[in-house]
Design a protein around this motif. Sequence first.
Motif, short mmCIF file in Angstrom:
data_model
loop_
_atom_site.label_atom_id
_atom_site.label_comp_id
_atom_site.label_asym_id
_atom_site.label_seq_id
_atom_site.Cartn_x
_atom_site.Cartn_y
_atom_site.Cartn_z
N GLY A 210 82.59 3.99 -16.79
CA GLY A 210 82.03 5.19 -17.01
C GLY A 210 80.88 5.31 -15.78
N ASP A 211 80.51 6.35 -15.64
CA ASP A 211 79.59 6.83 -14.68
C ASP A 211 78.00 6.74 -15.04
OD1 ASP A 211 78.59 7.88 -12.26
OD2 ASP A 211 78.67 9.91 -12.84
N GLU A 212 77.74 5.25 -14.98
CA GLU A 212 76.47 4.86 -15.50
C GLU A 212 76.00 3.42 -14.95
OE1 GLU A 212 76.16 4.27 -19.65
OE2 GLU A 212 78.07 3.62 -19.97
N ASN A 213 75.04 3.32 -14.86
CA ASN A 213 74.34 1.76 -14.57
C ASN A 213 74.07 1.21 -15.78
OD1 ASN A 213 74.40 1.55 -11.87
ND2 ASN A 213 72.57 2.77 -11.53
N ILE A 214 74.45 -0.08 -15.98
CA ILE A 214 74.24 -0.84 -16.95
C ILE A 214 73.22 -2.06 -16.72
CG2 ILE A 214 75.21 -2.60 -18.85
CD1 ILE A 214 77.76 -1.04 -18.65
N SER A 215 72.09 -2.22 -17.47
CA SER A 215 71.34 -3.18 -17.21
C SER A 215 71.68 -4.59 -17.48
CB SER A 215 69.96 -2.75 -18.00
OG SER A 215 68.89 -4.01 -17.66
N ALA A 216 71.22 -5.60 -16.54
CA ALA A 216 71.34 -6.77 -16.99
C ALA A 216 70.86 -7.27 -18.33
CB ALA A 216 70.98 -7.72 -15.71
N MET A 217 71.45 -8.40 -18.92
CA MET A 217 70.88 -8.84 -20.17
C MET A 217 70.71 -10.40 -20.14
SD MET A 217 70.51 -8.19 -23.38
CE MET A 217 71.48 -6.66 -23.74
N VAL A 218 69.48 -10.92 -20.60
CA VAL A 218 69.26 -12.00 -20.61
C VAL A 218 69.08 -12.43 -22.17
CG1 VAL A 218 67.55 -13.92 -19.99
CG2 VAL A 218 67.83 -11.99 -18.38
N GLY A 219 69.66 -13.49 -22.59
CA GLY A 219 69.32 -13.77 -23.91
C GLY A 219 70.54 -14.97 -24.48
N PHE A 220 70.62 -15.08 -25.83
CA PHE A 220 71.39 -16.17 -26.19
C PHE A 220 72.45 -15.56 -27.60
CE2 PHE A 220 67.86 -18.08 -24.92
CZ PHE A 220 67.98 -19.09 -24.34
#
Length: 1233
Positions: A210-220
């Motif tokens: 898709g035409d969008e930026n996806i933020s990185a994810m930090v977690g478990f």
Amino acid sequence: MRAPPSCPRWALLALALPVLALPVLALPAERLALLPHGEDHGDAALEPGDDVHSAALELSTALRFYGAAVHSLYVTTNGIIAVNEPSSEEKYLGQFPVSFGAIAPFMADLDTTDGRGNVYYREDSSSDVLQLASDYIKRGFPESAFDPSSVVIVTWKLVAPFQAPGEDHTLEEKRNTFQAVLASSDSSSYAIFLYPEDSLQFYSTYSKNGDENISAMVGFSQASTNYYFWEKPGSYNVIANDEDSIRNLYKSSNAGKQGIWVFEIGSSSDSIVPAKISSILESIEPNEEDQEMTSKPFTSDYGSTEITQQYITGSTDSTEEDQHLVTYSVPQLGAEDFLTSYQDQFPPQPPQVIDVEEFDETGIVFRYHTDVQQTCANNRHQCSVHAICKDYPNGFCCSCIAGYKGNGRQCVAEGSPQRVNGKVRGRIFVGNNPVPVVFENTDLHSYVVMNQGRAYTAISTIPETLGYSLLPLASIGGIIGWMFAVEQQGYKNGFSITGGEFTRQTEVTFLGNNEKLVVKQKFSGIDEHGHLTISTEMEGRIPEIPSGSSVHIEPYTELYHTSSNVITSSSSREYTVTEPERDGVASTYTGAYQWRQTISFDECIHDDSPPSAPATQQLSVDSVFVLYNRDEQILRYAMSNSIGPISDGSADINRNPCYTGTHNCDTNAVCRPGTGNRFFCECSIGFRGDGNVCYDIDECAEQPGLCGSNADCNNQPGTYRCECVEGYQFAADGRTCVASVLQQPLLEQLKGTHNCDIPQRAQCVYTGGSAYICTCLPGFSGDGRACEDVDECQQGHCHPDAFCYNTPGSFSCHCKAGYRGDGFRCVLGEVEKTKCQHEREVALGSGGAFFPRDARVGHFIPQCDEHGHYLPTQCHGSTGYCWCVDRDGNEIDGTRSGPGVRPPCLSTAAPPVVIGPSVRPDTVPLPPGTHLLFAQSGKIEHVPLEGNNMKKSGAKALLHIPDKVVIGVAYDCVDKMVYWTDISGPSISRASLNGGEPTTIIKTDLGSPEGIAVDHLGRNIFWTDSQLDRIEVARLDGRQRRILFDTGLVNPRAIVLDPVRGNLYWTDWNREAPKIETSYMDGSNRRILVKDDLGLPNGLTFDPYSSMLCWVDAGTKRLECMNPNQLGRRKIIEGIQYPFGVTSYGKNLYYTDWRRDAVVAVDRTISLENDNFQPHKRSRLYGITTAFAQCPGGHNYCTVNNGGCTHLCLATPGGRTCRCPDNTVGVDCIERN
């Protein structure tokens, strides 16, 4: 590709403190360095690529993760370590949790092709590496004795974001470096995430789908669990999921040094535990004067439940729905300079009262100084129930007892969180606009963590034209912070002085253009819900702040001068405005205003002892946070407050954590200072625990009879509330319940002679002798003889974007089209999809973590009702298997049936209340005679019986409770009371058939109460609970509960009694082994009565006249009977459709049928259906019972004097057993057979 789920965020701002002495650790001295890595250190290198994962890395020491042992790991390009083989990236990127389970130091679409970075990994057990990992862990968990035996090190070095052809090339040269270290021993495991300074140069990646930026994810993320055709997501914990929080990973820490994040990820616990050492945060560059620091909440999302924990010791949880991350810049102006400038601007002056124009109301409910001398003897009720009253020569005074804070008239438990509710109105000119912004009836809500002095205030429905311009005025909510500021030794906050009863007038003068704003606030003490109430008015002109700007307010101090019922203060404050970017540049400017306020309150003038607090006190306010949300039109203020002596703040570093709010006590605990920096946590009154974790005490359960006779005890958080039962009211002492309704024989004498309004609007209250008074019911106004409905819609209870519907004695609120909410709060937007709707949408083709895109044919698709709830019965479209689910969609054990057979599942979701006039939940008095009572979801109906025939023309609703799901019904022929179970609450309630409101008798420790039976001889109730899998007994009022059986049960449902012979019978429709069991009523002599040729035994009845036990079976589709004392059983009728409940009267058996939506009558003597009744409104019918005109004959050993038992008397054949309730401590109870 979906965007990552939005997790709640709240920022708590902390002043930078000088570095404290820490234990010597083997860590890099200056800058954060990664653990040794690369091929020179024995690492394996992941193949270059965009979506690559390693072969299984077999571990020599198992990794403990969410309480389970993991024996192999998979390293991926995309910044995660998977605990199972990962799927292709298009199935998980941008989504969390992930079905295969993962540890994610930086989950994003990364790419190492063409030499754009490397991913290294190894398992290492060398002593030097183990020591380094141990040092990092002890830095975050200094009390841990953890000794790792193995470490897994994974390093992403100079990795690039995925770039599609033609994309923005500004990211081409960006590279990220970070490291994850997993250390394990035989019993526990820890994760260390390391982010060196400037190592993160990009924070999101472009979506391939898709035409969008996806933020990185930090977690478990815990791996999902598969149940046949159903996949249950695991628990997950999100550490950071937006660009702001990702950007600050290297600036922040939970282990005392920037860029270091430590978590306990597995031990005996099945949750993730973060380190909490970030109040001692070392700077990367100690000489930097202006450094940004962020404390980021640790948010755990478990399905629909959200748990928020703060990393920073002394920071606090927020109950606000929307939480935000912000950064705080440490001021360059020294505290000494700040105080000097403050004193130059407003030198100390004698207290004076600012003239309050057109606002002369004091708002004080009670004043001590009256013309006639008052004493405690006749004014004890003027003091709080948590206060003592003391007489003085000229009057009396109240003072809170130990463990409570306040002025004696109003007292709250020390350390307990407080809530403030109120309304705001205003007429404000913004900038040079000649037209004012006018708003009325706007809601204000505040939440205060008292043991940290942290106050959160939200004002809703503020238009955007005004919202940003109000950001500098944090003290609109700051007065609440003063009320509950942390008190230093010998000093008092506003609530201790005023009890939350005062008026405040404030004049704000903005420097520059000399705009003025007047703020008037009235605090009216604590309402019946235990919340403080406030009303606020604002009028004047303020400078305009451009839409989209942010405002920063430096910490400040303020002197409060107290003298004879008046408190005055004045100060000068600065604020910094950062306007939205234009052409890549954001302009910043500083504004200032002068603030003068007068607080008028009523103090006790009779106590001539020296004041317990100095006349001048200093309020210190820091961590100030202001925000305006234009989408929701909500203005938010948050700040931390403490009150103490006048100081320049230079000694704050040595102040006790109790005074600075940097302790780790539970939000329901008091912080008790010790010597130096020592302190201990003590749970507030009404709570129990070690102070770090506190649990509510159920006073009602632990102290039976606490409220005395004629009263019900209702547990509340930290306290309890006594409510008089029907027919009684509180006496003048406010505690004792005395008769209120006209009693016999006065009722007969005065019946028809009083002149009170009709019972639907008023009540006649007996006052002694032959006297009475008339009072209007709640929701009506008048003198009791003539009562008119109060139009609550004219009082503005509903949200401005909601419709208000007035009804006799009540009202309801419903959001307008295009808005969602409960009517008291409405926000723009479509109605959020329920969990069922979302999973059904995904299963039908959206793809996702739960249901892969290529799973179509033969895949299970959840079924939802029209309101989005899970249908209680779920069936697989291909296999035909069906099973019951709970309200969260989880399969209930023992309910799965074969193809073509639908189990008798119950819906736990109550139907929504229909818009329109509401029906009061009163019972309609029954005419004489015998009746059938049956449940139909949100009501109980009755059908009169004439001989053996149903008089269908006389059928009507007995009781309306539209927000409940009533399942079982039972009848007490002695007191003419109907009892029922509700699985939506869950709860057990009762109501008199002579008319009146229902009463809930049990509402705790219930799962899914279904069948219920009344022992009219021994005065007990028995019920089944199919979720907790147990059978219990209690007295008719719900007291003295005792579990009879909690083993050998899977799906217990119907339950009936033979009280004359002391026998108990029940059904269990366990699909694997359905059965009908029996025992004595004391639980002894348990045995299986019927187990062969059963399917789904739903209903059960015992006829006291013929001694026949009969049941209906939805599996075999039969109605059968037997004599429990003889062998053999008799089929009464076969081929019935879907029976649920059954009862008996005379020669007939009456059962409810789900398919026919009817009550069906069967003549058992000739085995023939002879009648049926369908209610006017067709829906499922549940339990059914017979309300006998006269009790059946007979008695047992419990009939007279409770069988001589001190508590429960339980009948047995030819005798009785005395039993004690469960969990009785200190109760004089005697058990005997």
